[in-house]
Design a protein around this motif. Sequence first.
Motif, PDB file in Angstrom:
ATOM      1  N   VAL A 184      -2.254   3.408  -4.249  1.00  0.00           N
ATOM      2  CA  VAL A 184      -0.829   3.113  -4.094  1.00  0.00           C
ATOM      3  C   VAL A 184      -0.064   4.406  -3.834  1.00  0.00           C
ATOM      4  CG1 VAL A 184      -0.311   3.305  -6.568  1.00  0.00           C
ATOM      5  CG2 VAL A 184       1.130   1.868  -5.120  1.00  0.00           C
ATOM      6  N   PHE A 185       0.963   4.326  -2.990  1.00  0.00           N
ATOM      7  CA  PHE A 185       1.823   5.473  -2.718  1.00  0.00           C
ATOM      8  C   PHE A 185       2.924   5.570  -3.767  1.00  0.00           C
ATOM      9  CE2 PHE A 185       0.123   5.082   1.599  1.00  0.00           C
ATOM     10  CZ  PHE A 185       0.027   6.416   2.000  1.00  0.00           C
ATOM     11  N   ALA A 186       3.361   6.793  -4.037  1.00  0.00           N
ATOM     12  CA  ALA A 186       4.615   7.000  -4.766  1.00  0.00           C
ATOM     13  C   ALA A 186       5.761   6.467  -3.915  1.00  0.00           C
ATOM     14  CB  ALA A 186       4.821   8.487  -5.065  1.00  0.00           C
ATOM     15  N   GLY A 187       6.895   6.160  -4.552  1.00  0.00           N
ATOM     16  CA  GLY A 187       8.009   5.554  -3.842  1.00  0.00           C
ATOM     17  C   GLY A 187       8.545   6.387  -2.694  1.00  0.00           C
ATOM     18  N   ASP A 188       8.452   7.722  -2.803  1.00  0.00           N
ATOM     19  CA  ASP A 188       8.940   8.590  -1.735  1.00  0.00           C
ATOM     20  C   ASP A 188       7.865   8.939  -0.721  1.00  0.00           C
ATOM     21  OD1 ASP A 188       7.335  10.325  -3.176  1.00  0.00           O
ATOM     22  OD2 ASP A 188       8.927  11.775  -3.619  1.00  0.00           O
TER      23      ASP A 188
ATOM     24  N   LEU B   1       3.005  11.284  -2.535  1.00  0.00           N
ATOM     25  CA  LEU B   1       1.702  11.308  -3.175  1.00  0.00           C
ATOM     26  C   LEU B   1       1.025   9.946  -3.042  1.00  0.00           C
ATOM     27  CD1 LEU B   1       2.560  13.199  -6.499  1.00  0.00           C
ATOM     28  CD2 LEU B   1       1.509  14.162  -4.431  1.00  0.00           C
ATOM     29  N   LEU B   2      -0.294   9.992  -2.967  1.00  0.00           N
ATOM     30  CA  LEU B   2      -1.118   8.788  -2.959  1.00  0.00           C
ATOM     31  C   LEU B   2      -2.020   8.832  -4.180  1.00  0.00           C
ATOM     32  CD1 LEU B   2      -2.255   6.236  -1.415  1.00  0.00           C
ATOM     33  CD2 LEU B   2      -3.973   7.813  -0.465  1.00  0.00           C
ATOM     34  N   TYR B   3      -2.118   7.705  -4.877  1.00  0.00           N
ATOM     35  CA  TYR B   3      -2.955   7.604  -6.068  1.00  0.00           C
ATOM     36  C   TYR B   3      -4.086   6.610  -5.789  1.00  0.00           C
ATOM     37  CZ  TYR B   3       1.125   9.777  -8.204  1.00  0.00           C
ATOM     38  OH  TYR B   3       2.163  10.625  -8.504  1.00  0.00           O
TER      39      TYR B   3
ATOM     40  N   ARG C 285       1.732  14.631   2.253  1.00  0.00           N
ATOM     41  CA  ARG C 285       2.467  15.480   3.188  1.00  0.00           C
ATOM     42  C   ARG C 285       1.694  16.740   3.570  1.00  0.00           C
ATOM     43  NH1 ARG C 285       8.425  14.812   0.195  1.00  0.00           N
ATOM     44  NH2 ARG C 285       8.675  12.603   0.724  1.00  0.00           N
ATOM     45  N   ASP C 286       0.474  16.835   3.048  1.00  0.00           N
ATOM     46  CA  ASP C 286      -0.382  17.984   3.363  1.00  0.00           C
ATOM     47  C   ASP C 286      -1.789  17.497   3.683  1.00  0.00           C
ATOM     48  OD1 ASP C 286      -1.356  20.542   3.720  1.00  0.00           O
ATOM     49  OD2 ASP C 286      -1.544  20.980   1.570  1.00  0.00           O
ATOM     50  N   GLY C 287      -1.848  16.567   4.655  1.00  0.00           N
ATOM     51  CA  GLY C 287      -3.147  16.098   5.128  1.00  0.00           C
ATOM     52  C   GLY C 287      -3.945  15.321   4.115  1.00  0.00           C
ATOM     53  N   PHE C 288      -3.290  14.746   3.133  1.00  0.00           N
ATOM     54  CA  PHE C 288      -3.946  14.001   2.061  1.00  0.00           C
ATOM     55  C   PHE C 288      -4.957  14.880   1.317  1.00  0.00           C
ATOM     56  CE2 PHE C 288      -2.047  10.776   4.647  1.00  0.00           C
ATOM     57  CZ  PHE C 288      -1.643   9.811   3.749  1.00  0.00           C
ATOM     58  N   ARG C 289      -4.537  16.107   1.101  1.00  0.00           N
ATOM     59  CA  ARG C 289      -5.340  17.027   0.295  1.00  0.00           C
ATOM     60  C   ARG C 289      -5.332  16.560  -1.159  1.00  0.00           C
ATOM     61  NH1 ARG C 289      -3.732  21.678  -2.466  1.00  0.00           N
ATOM     62  NH2 ARG C 289      -1.621  21.381  -1.604  1.00  0.00           N
ATOM     63  N   ARG C 290      -6.505  16.550  -1.758  1.00  0.00           N
ATOM     64  CA  ARG C 290      -6.618  16.128  -3.155  1.00  0.00           C
ATOM     65  C   ARG C 290      -6.122  17.255  -4.049  1.00  0.00           C
ATOM     66  NH1 ARG C 290     -10.033  15.214  -7.687  1.00  0.00           N
ATOM     67  NH2 ARG C 290     -10.349  13.009  -8.215  1.00  0.00           N
TER      68      ARG C 290
END
Length: 369
Positions: free
Chosen positions: A124-128, A131-133, A152-157
């Motif tokens: 799930v994404f954060a509202g803004d 971040l992806l969780y 916002r940074d290439g889905f870097r973990r």
Amino acid sequence: MTTLLPPSLIDRRGFLKAAGAGFAAALLPHQTMALDRTDAVFATAFQRRDGGYGVAVLSEAREIVYSTALPDRGHDVTFDPVSGRSVVFARQPGTFMVVFDHSGREKTRTIASVENRHFFGHGVFAGDGALLYATENDFDNAAGMVGVYDARDGFRRIGEFPTYGVGPHELLLLGDGRTLAIANGGIETHPDFGRAKLNLPTMKPSFAFVDRLTGALMEQHFLPPALHKLSIRHIALDGDGAVWFGCQHEGPATERPLLVGKARQGEELVLVEMPDDVLAGFRNYIGSVAANPAAGTIAVSSPQGNRYAVIEARSGRVLADKPLVEVCGLAPDDGGFRATTGTGDILAADGSETVLDDYAWDNHLLRIG
């Protein structure tokens, strides 16, 4: 507390704005016409009859308007209305998630899980949208984790925190924008043993509320000890802020435990009573849960039982029990629900139906409009 609509719910105009001109220009003429006629689009993973895997966006008219290939079987899709990007997760114990951007501004990208982790098929994404969780398995330590990715940074973990249980599956973000609701299925698995369930005698499913910003456990709830083989798997948020959950029973097939319940912060878990014939029809397996907040209803499906049911959220009363072969995917659709099946069926709330014989739709269906 005011309950917000899930971030996946936006109107068609908002979807097209997020998608941008590049997406519209890339569509074939019949696809553009399909979008012109629709007020909603739906996303789902699929398998083609030739063995290939992919993810598709379907119009309200039940036509494919976008698709992209996947390296293996997908499971669920989440959407970020801020960026217009979607992410489809590999089915457990898969090690990839695929980011696809309808706008054409970014190429489809595949993100691999880090060493000693695999995905459980949901995120799930954060509202803004920052971040992806994603639910993940620390399989060497038999511990559930939430992987945190910088969208916002290439889905870097950029980190992780525990789910406070074993075998986490679906998670969602509550209306406060901060609390994650997490279904810990309780089943230990390890990729060395495929999808084998390694701890059935001792499994301990739970429902956790976790602060997404700190990773701290806010609340955790367990089913009674006699129901410790009732794996909590899929969840949906209703219009009153309650989280509905569906279970899969790992005990004897002759047992008939209740399979659907709801959770709310500050309260114990509640299992919902159902007529015996409805409960028996699920064959101890709920494969998907969806909410229609506007209609005040919940839908649950069982591909094993070849049926789905619609429940009134306030009372818990079963409003409808419908047969449908290999049904699993569910999403809100006008005043009811849209359903998809492993036989290629797409059934709208108004009863209209399309079968795309070349496609076996996977377990989940996401409404984007």
